[in-house]
Design a protein around this motif. Structure first.
Motif, PDB file in Angstrom:
ATOM      1  N   LEU A  51       0.809  -1.201   0.000  1.00 32.01           N
ATOM      2  CA  LEU A  51       0.000   0.000   0.000  1.00 32.01           C
ATOM      3  C   LEU A  51       0.855   1.269   0.000  1.00 32.01           C
ATOM      4  CD1 LEU A  51      -2.808  -0.885   2.554  1.00 32.01           C
ATOM      5  CD2 LEU A  51      -2.969  -0.756   0.068  1.00 32.01           C
ATOM      6  N   LEU A  52       2.005   1.216   0.690  1.00 32.97           N
ATOM      7  CA  LEU A  52       2.906   2.354   0.747  1.00 32.97           C
ATOM      8  C   LEU A  52       4.252   1.926   0.177  1.00 32.97           C
ATOM      9  CD1 LEU A  52       2.135   3.655   4.360  1.00 32.97           C
ATOM     10  CD2 LEU A  52       1.316   4.602   2.192  1.00 32.97           C
ATOM     11  N   VAL A  53       4.742   2.705  -0.785  1.00 39.11           N
ATOM     12  CA  VAL A  53       6.003   2.360  -1.436  1.00 39.11           C
ATOM     13  C   VAL A  53       6.910   3.582  -1.401  1.00 39.11           C
ATOM     14  CG1 VAL A  53       7.140   1.586  -3.536  1.00 39.11           C
ATOM     15  CG2 VAL A  53       4.884   0.692  -2.934  1.00 39.11           C
ATOM     16  N   GLU A  54       8.056   3.424  -0.733  1.00 38.84           N
ATOM     17  CA  GLU A  54       9.021   4.505  -0.656  1.00 38.84           C
ATOM     18  C   GLU A  54       9.991   4.442  -1.837  1.00 38.84           C
ATOM     19  OE1 GLU A  54       8.483   2.984   3.680  1.00 38.84           O
ATOM     20  OE2 GLU A  54       8.684   2.147   1.656  1.00 38.84           O
ATOM     21  N   SER A  55      10.492   5.584  -2.201  1.00 43.26           N
ATOM     22  CA  SER A  55      11.521   5.673  -3.233  1.00 43.26           C
ATOM     23  C   SER A  55      12.345   6.925  -2.992  1.00 43.26           C
ATOM     24  CB  SER A  55      10.897   5.702  -4.632  1.00 43.26           C
ATOM     25  OG  SER A  55      10.077   6.845  -4.777  1.00 43.26           O
ATOM     26  N   GLY A  56      13.450   7.025  -3.713  1.00 41.84           N
ATOM     27  CA  GLY A  56      14.284   8.220  -3.617  1.00 41.84           C
ATOM     28  C   GLY A  56      15.531   8.065  -2.778  1.00 41.84           C
ATOM     29  N   GLY A  57      15.680   6.928  -2.119  1.00 37.82           N
ATOM     30  CA  GLY A  57      16.882   6.707  -1.342  1.00 37.82           C
ATOM     31  C   GLY A  57      18.082   6.467  -2.244  1.00 37.82           C
ATOM     32  N   GLY A  58      19.247   6.411  -1.625  1.00 39.06           N
ATOM     33  CA  GLY A  58      20.454   6.175  -2.391  1.00 39.06           C
ATOM     34  C   GLY A  58      21.677   6.576  -1.621  1.00 39.06           C
ATOM     35  N   LEU A  59      22.777   6.670  -2.342  1.00 39.90           N
ATOM     36  CA  LEU A  59      24.066   7.050  -1.761  1.00 39.90           C
ATOM     37  C   LEU A  59      24.331   8.513  -2.097  1.00 39.90           C
ATOM     38  CD1 LEU A  59      26.806   6.355  -0.438  1.00 39.90           C
ATOM     39  CD2 LEU A  59      27.581   5.629  -2.714  1.00 39.90           C
ATOM     40  N   VAL A  60      24.680   9.275  -1.086  1.00 42.21           N
ATOM     41  CA  VAL A  60      24.946  10.699  -1.283  1.00 42.21           C
ATOM     42  C   VAL A  60      26.107  11.105  -0.381  1.00 42.21           C
ATOM     43  CG1 VAL A  60      23.272  11.420   0.480  1.00 42.21           C
ATOM     44  CG2 VAL A  60      23.860  12.984  -1.381  1.00 42.21           C
ATOM     45  N   GLN A  61      26.838  12.083  -0.802  1.00 43.23           N
ATOM     46  CA  GLN A  61      27.935  12.590   0.031  1.00 43.23           C
ATOM     47  C   GLN A  61      27.394  13.519   1.115  1.00 43.23           C
ATOM     48  OE1 GLN A  61      30.812  14.401  -2.657  1.00 43.23           O
ATOM     49  NE2 GLN A  61      31.972  12.477  -2.747  1.00 43.23           N
ATOM     50  N   ALA A  62      28.140  13.615   2.185  1.00 46.14           N
ATOM     51  CA  ALA A  62      27.763  14.528   3.254  1.00 46.14           C
ATOM     52  C   ALA A  62      27.600  15.931   2.698  1.00 46.14           C
ATOM     53  CB  ALA A  62      28.827  14.510   4.350  1.00 46.14           C
ATOM     54  N   GLY A  63      26.540  16.592   3.153  1.00 45.73           N
ATOM     55  CA  GLY A  63      26.219  17.918   2.652  1.00 45.73           C
ATOM     56  C   GLY A  63      25.230  17.907   1.500  1.00 45.73           C
ATOM     57  N   GLY A  64      24.991  16.741   0.951  1.00 51.43           N
ATOM     58  CA  GLY A  64      24.074  16.620  -0.172  1.00 51.43           C
ATOM     59  C   GLY A  64      22.624  16.551   0.260  1.00 51.43           C
ATOM     60  N   LEU A 116      18.578  14.709  -0.605  1.00 42.79           N
ATOM     61  CA  LEU A 116      17.738  13.681  -1.203  1.00 42.79           C
ATOM     62  C   LEU A 116      16.293  14.039  -0.921  1.00 42.79           C
ATOM     63  CD1 LEU A 116      19.472  10.290  -0.224  1.00 42.79           C
ATOM     64  CD2 LEU A 116      19.273  11.255  -2.529  1.00 42.79           C
ATOM     65  N   ARG A 117      15.419  13.641  -1.817  1.00 43.20           N
ATOM     66  CA  ARG A 117      13.996  13.758  -1.551  1.00 43.20           C
ATOM     67  C   ARG A 117      13.372  12.371  -1.626  1.00 43.20           C
ATOM     68  NH1 ARG A 117       8.978  16.862  -4.566  1.00 43.20           N
ATOM     69  NH2 ARG A 117       9.284  15.193  -6.096  1.00 43.20           N
ATOM     70  N   LEU A 118      12.844  11.933  -0.512  1.00 46.12           N
ATOM     71  CA  LEU A 118      12.161  10.653  -0.456  1.00 46.12           C
ATOM     72  C   LEU A 118      10.689  10.849  -0.804  1.00 46.12           C
ATOM     73  CD1 LEU A 118      13.646   9.143   2.829  1.00 46.12           C
ATOM     74  CD2 LEU A 118      14.586   9.106   0.508  1.00 46.12           C
ATOM     75  N   SER A 119      10.144   9.870  -1.486  1.00 49.03           N
ATOM     76  CA  SER A 119       8.730   9.866  -1.810  1.00 49.03           C
ATOM     77  C   SER A 119       8.075   8.625  -1.242  1.00 49.03           C
ATOM     78  CB  SER A 119       8.524   9.898  -3.329  1.00 49.03           C
ATOM     79  OG  SER A 119       9.070  11.065  -3.907  1.00 49.03           O
ATOM     80  N   CYS A 120       6.828   8.761  -0.888  1.00 49.07           N
ATOM     81  CA  CYS A 120       6.039   7.630  -0.394  1.00 49.07           C
ATOM     82  C   CYS A 120       4.715   7.654  -1.143  1.00 49.07           C
ATOM     83  CB  CYS A 120       5.828   7.748   1.101  1.00 49.07           C
ATOM     84  SG  CYS A 120       4.657   6.560   1.788  1.00 49.07           S
ATOM     85  N   ALA A 121       4.555   6.726  -2.039  1.00 48.23           N
ATOM     86  CA  ALA A 121       3.350   6.662  -2.851  1.00 48.23           C
ATOM     87  C   ALA A 121       2.397   5.622  -2.302  1.00 48.23           C
ATOM     88  CB  ALA A 121       3.714   6.339  -4.293  1.00 48.23           C
ATOM     89  N   ALA A 122       1.162   6.015  -2.141  1.00 44.07           N
ATOM     90  CA  ALA A 122       0.136   5.093  -1.652  1.00 44.07           C
ATOM     91  C   ALA A 122      -0.661   4.551  -2.822  1.00 44.07           C
ATOM     92  CB  ALA A 122      -0.782   5.808  -0.682  1.00 44.07           C
ATOM     93  N   SER A 123      -0.991   3.306  -2.733  1.00 40.60           N
ATOM     94  CA  SER A 123      -1.826   2.689  -3.755  1.00 40.60           C
ATOM     95  C   SER A 123      -2.874   1.820  -3.085  1.00 40.60           C
ATOM     96  CB  SER A 123      -0.977   1.849  -4.712  1.00 40.60           C
ATOM     97  OG  SER A 123      -0.355   0.798  -4.015  1.00 40.60           O
ATOM     98  N   GLY A 124      -3.969   1.622  -3.785  1.00 43.00           N
ATOM     99  CA  GLY A 124      -5.006   0.761  -3.251  1.00 43.00           C
ATOM    100  C   GLY A 124      -6.034   1.490  -2.406  1.00 43.00           C
TER     101      GLY A 124
END
Length: 123
Positions: A1-14, A16-24
């Motif tokens: 029902l909830l799916v996160e995305s947007g994670g990854g590897l980033v250098q300090a100071g960088g 990221l924007r995480l998203s959480c999409a709901a379905s159903g």
């Protein structure tokens, strides 16, 4: 029902924007939250937002004004903008839906959880 995305590897100071999409189903009537779990540590509250988006709550000790939670109910999506990332932010980040509309800071108040997305910040 909830799916996160947007994670990854980033250098300090960088950033990221995480998203959480709901379905159903829609979660527009519920508070939503982000939690994280670092290796060897318990899962901790990061941020939450009320059903209307009018109220937001943060773990000020760990986010220190660097993170912003928001929601777009037209897209059934919740976001976590993370700036000025630090190696201590390395964790699996989870999105969750509150049982109610407020956006609790308590893990036990959340009834739906995503599978998590890994965020790794290198020094």
């Amino acid at each position: 029902l909830l799916v996160e995305s947007g994670g990854g590897l980033v250098q300090a100071g960088g950033s990221l924007r995480l998203s959480c999409a709901a379905s159903g189903r829609s979660f527009s009537d519920r508070g939503m939250g982000w939690f994280r779990q670092a290796p060897g540590k318990e899962r901790e509250f990061v941020a939450s937002i009320s059903w209307s988006g009018g109220r937001t709550f943060y773990n000020t000790g760990s986010t220190r004004g660097r993170f912003t939670i928001s929601r777009d109910d037209a897209k059934n999506t919740v976001y976590l903008q993370m700036n000025d990332l630090e190696p201590e932010d390395t964790a699996v980040y989870y999105c969750a839906a509150d049982r109610s509309y407020g956006g609790s800071e308590l893990e036990s108040d959340y009834v739906y959880w995503g599978q998590g997305t890994q965020v790794t910040v290198s020094s």
